[in-house]
Design a protein around this motif. Structure first.
Motif, short mmCIF file in Angstrom:
data_model
loop_
_atom_site.label_atom_id
_atom_site.label_comp_id
_atom_site.label_asym_id
_atom_site.label_seq_id
_atom_site.Cartn_x
_atom_site.Cartn_y
_atom_site.Cartn_z
N ALA A 3 0.83 -1.21 0.00
CA ALA A 3 0.00 0.00 0.00
C ALA A 3 0.86 1.26 0.00
CB ALA A 3 -0.94 0.00 1.20
N VAL A 4 1.97 1.24 0.71
CA VAL A 4 2.86 2.41 0.77
C VAL A 4 3.54 2.62 -0.57
CG1 VAL A 4 4.90 3.40 1.87
CG2 VAL A 4 3.20 2.21 3.25
N VAL A 5 4.05 1.56 -1.17
CA VAL A 5 4.72 1.67 -2.47
C VAL A 5 3.74 2.17 -3.54
CG1 VAL A 5 5.85 0.37 -4.32
CG2 VAL A 5 6.48 -0.05 -1.93
N LEU A 6 2.56 1.60 -3.55
CA LEU A 6 1.54 2.04 -4.50
C LEU A 6 1.17 3.51 -4.28
CD1 LEU A 6 -0.37 1.26 -6.81
CD2 LEU A 6 -2.04 0.57 -5.08
N THR A 7 1.01 3.90 -3.03
CA THR A 7 0.70 5.29 -2.70
C THR A 7 1.82 6.21 -3.18
OG1 THR A 7 -0.59 4.60 -0.79
CG2 THR A 7 0.14 6.88 -0.82
N CYS A 8 3.05 5.82 -2.97
CA CYS A 8 4.20 6.62 -3.43
C CYS A 8 4.15 6.81 -4.94
CB CYS A 8 5.52 5.95 -3.04
SG CYS A 8 5.90 5.99 -1.29
N LEU A 9 3.94 5.75 -5.67
CA LEU A 9 3.91 5.84 -7.13
C LEU A 9 2.76 6.74 -7.61
CD1 LEU A 9 4.70 2.13 -8.06
CD2 LEU A 9 6.24 4.12 -8.21
N VAL A 10 1.60 6.58 -7.01
CA VAL A 10 0.44 7.39 -7.39
C VAL A 10 0.70 8.86 -7.08
CG1 VAL A 10 -1.98 7.88 -6.83
CG2 VAL A 10 -1.24 5.53 -7.26
N LEU A 11 1.25 9.15 -5.90
CA LEU A 11 1.51 10.54 -5.53
C LEU A 11 2.59 11.20 -6.40
CD1 LEU A 11 1.17 10.36 -1.66
CD2 LEU A 11 -0.24 11.71 -3.23
N ILE A 12 3.60 10.45 -6.74
CA ILE A 12 4.63 10.99 -7.64
C ILE A 12 3.98 11.38 -8.97
CG2 ILE A 12 6.66 10.42 -9.03
CD1 ILE A 12 7.57 8.65 -6.65
N ALA A 13 3.17 10.48 -9.51
CA ALA A 13 2.51 10.77 -10.79
C ALA A 13 1.54 11.95 -10.67
CB ALA A 13 1.76 9.53 -11.28
N HIS A 52 2.45 24.06 -4.48
CA HIS A 52 3.21 23.28 -3.51
C HIS A 52 2.34 22.96 -2.29
CE1 HIS A 52 7.03 23.29 -5.57
NE2 HIS A 52 6.97 24.60 -5.71
N ALA A 53 1.51 23.90 -1.87
CA ALA A 53 0.63 23.65 -0.72
C ALA A 53 -0.35 22.51 -1.02
CB ALA A 53 -0.12 24.93 -0.35
N VAL A 54 -0.89 22.48 -2.23
CA VAL A 54 -1.79 21.39 -2.62
C VAL A 54 -1.04 20.06 -2.63
CG1 VAL A 54 -3.14 20.47 -4.57
CG2 VAL A 54 -3.37 22.88 -3.91
N GLU A 55 0.17 20.07 -3.14
CA GLU A 55 0.97 18.83 -3.19
C GLU A 55 1.32 18.34 -1.79
OE1 GLU A 55 2.50 20.50 -7.43
OE2 GLU A 55 3.93 20.50 -5.76
N ILE A 56 1.66 19.26 -0.90
CA ILE A 56 1.92 18.91 0.50
C ILE A 56 0.67 18.31 1.13
CG2 ILE A 56 2.32 19.92 2.80
CD1 ILE A 56 4.32 21.86 1.38
N ALA A 57 -0.47 18.92 0.85
CA ALA A 57 -1.74 18.42 1.40
C ALA A 57 -2.05 17.02 0.89
CB ALA A 57 -2.88 19.38 1.07
N ALA A 58 -1.74 16.75 -0.37
CA ALA A 58 -1.98 15.41 -0.93
C ALA A 58 -1.14 14.38 -0.18
CB ALA A 58 -1.67 15.40 -2.42
N TYR A 59 0.12 14.67 0.03
CA TYR A 59 0.97 13.74 0.78
C TYR A 59 0.51 13.62 2.23
CZ TYR A 59 4.65 12.65 -2.60
OH TYR A 59 5.36 12.15 -3.66
#
Length: 147
Positions: A3-13, A52-59
């Motif tokens: 789940a963490v790896v998948l989340t990382c890949l989705v968030l990067i994209a 950047h604020a939106v991206e921080i919020a997504a993470y």
């Protein structure tokens, strides 16, 4: 861990595509704005800051969901596994500030590390775009002075 790896890949994209679209829209809108260059520079900084604020919020939201609802690690600190702690940790990681009073424990540490690298790349991209925009503003100002 999956789940963490998948989340990382989705968030990067997602953050990369989102950042690209924000900068693309800025690039399209800036020449159309009928204002002096200094306020345009403030527009560039404000819009990229908001991106950047939106991206921080997504993470931060992903960290919160992984910890609170999927039980993939935890957060150590005064606010423990709250949404506020997740957002704060996200801002620390994204900006490569480093851990202070909130630390990830368990598999979510991978998300924190990936966010730091992604944040570094996206902040560098914004800095590059800001430099290009300023260079254009200065060229335009010089051209107007020499007319």
């Amino acid at each position: 861990m999956f789940a963490v790896v998948l989340t990382c890949l989705v968030l990067i994209a997602l953050t990369t595509v989102f950042h690209y679209e924000v900068l693309r829209l800025l690039n399209t809108w800036l020449p159309r704005l009928r204002m002096p260059n200094r306020p345009k520079l403030l527009v560039v900084v404000s819009v990229t800051f908001a991106a950047h604020a939106v991206e921080i919020a997504a993470y931060g939201l992903a960290m919160f969901l992984l910890v609170r609802h999927f039980g993939v690690g935890s957060l150590d600190g005064p606010l423990e596994s709250s949404l506020e702690a997740s957002m704060y940790l996200s801002a620390e990681c994204y900006t490569s500030l480093g851990f202070a009073d909130v630390r990830p424990l368990g598999p979510v540490r991978w998300l924190a590390g990936v966010e730091a690298l992604n944040g570094l790349l996206l902040i560098g991209w914004s800095a590059s775009y800001l430099y290009i925009a300023m260079e254009k503003f200065w060229r335009d100002a010089d051209a107007r002075r020499h007319r």
